[in-house]
Design a protein around this motif. Structure first.
Motif: not given
Length: 299
Positions: A44-47, A61-62, A219-220, A225-227
């Motif tokens: 969640a912090a990354v989000a 969505a990601l 790309p970023r 999103g992958l993380g």
């Protein structure tokens, strides 16, 4: 909104969780759930970093779309299901979509610890309705007091729209607990999780495309999103579903009362979201209720 852009985000919880998921049966269910909760909150912090580039709908969505792709590619699960199993998977995916979409929308308005705590009202209701022991009611009552304090009734103002979104999190979270338990009995392994996440991704895709558009292909944004997908979906959902298969739904819901404390800690350490004293008291109530319920179940 909240200071977070320049803070490094540790990845060691994900590594530890990956090792644990290698043999989930060897890990006690409470510990498995704790590892999943830490991974979820770090995700969640990354989000929150994604909110500067895309919307909550795009982030959702990601998270679900990439998470479903990872699970399908890694496990290659067969998706031929009976009608009952397919219905449970579909309902599980809808609940997952609603919970995550409301969660990221709420994070734009309230701290991480508050969003998670108010959302906890959903599984808390599950524990109250499913309990046949008076002590369970006492622990749930103590946990609910903590939820109310963290939600702002201790004198700390909280955004009203944010609280409404948190209530939607609670509804989706309750559905996730109940439907996840039912689904895990009909669809073993990660088959149900992968299919349910794919359904959830399809449900939120229109919101993501409408609000995120071409930014979702940056790309970023895709890397972040992958993380988020790995930390907040693939690893914790796999851990929690493994725990669900070994715990009654009401015990699972009570143990999840640790989630607000984990969220408050991660929010403070990674996002600089310091809660007020009434909210910290709420954290203590929730942690005490979780520990009390766990110890009572062992006696």
């Amino acid at each position: 909104m909240y200071a977070h852009a320049s803070r490094p985000l540790p990845v060691h919880p994900a590594a530890r969780l990956t090792a644990a998921l290698g043999r989930p049966e060897a890990v006690p269910p409470p510990l498995l759930m704790l590892l999943g909760m830490v991974s979820t909150q770090v995700g969640a912090a990354v989000a929150k970093q994604l909110f500067t580039a895309t919307s909550p709908g795009g982030t959702t969505a990601l998270r679900l779309g990439l998470g479903a792709l990872v699970l399908l590619a890694a496990g290659r699960p067969g998706l031929r299901l009976g009608w009952r199993a397919a219905g449970l998977v579909g309902a599980f995916g809808v609940a997952m979509a609603a919970m995550n979409l409301a969660f990221y929308a709420a994070l734009q308005r309230v701290p991480l610890g508050v969003a998670v705590t108010v959302g906890f009202a959903g599984p808390l209701l599950v524990s109250l309705l499913g309990s046949r022991r008076f002590t369970d009611v006492l622990w749930a009552a103590l946990a609910s007091s903590g939820v109310l304090l963290l939600a702002g009734l201790g004198g700390v103002g909280v955004d009203a729209v944010g609280l409404l979104l948190c209530a939607l999190i609670a509804v989706g979270w309750a559905g996730y607990v109940l439907l996840g338990k039912a689904m895990s009995g009909h669809v073993p392994g990660t088959r149900g999780l992968a299919a349910g996440m794919a359904v959830g991704a399809l449900c939120v895709l229109p919101f993501g495309v409408a609000s995120g558009g071409a930014e979702l292909l940056d790309p970023r944004v895709l890397a972040l999103g992958l993380g988020v997908a790995l930390l907040s979906s693939v690893l914790p959902y796999s851990a929690e579903l493994a725990a669900l298969r070994r715990l009654p739904a009401r015990v699972f819901a009570v143990l999840l009362s640790l989630e607000p404390a984990v969220a408050a800690l991660v929010g403070a350490l990674l996002l600089g979201e310091l809660l007020a004293w009434p909210q910290l008291l709420g954290v203590g109530c929730v942690v005490g209720a979780a520990l009390g319920a766990t110890l009572a179940r062992r006696t």
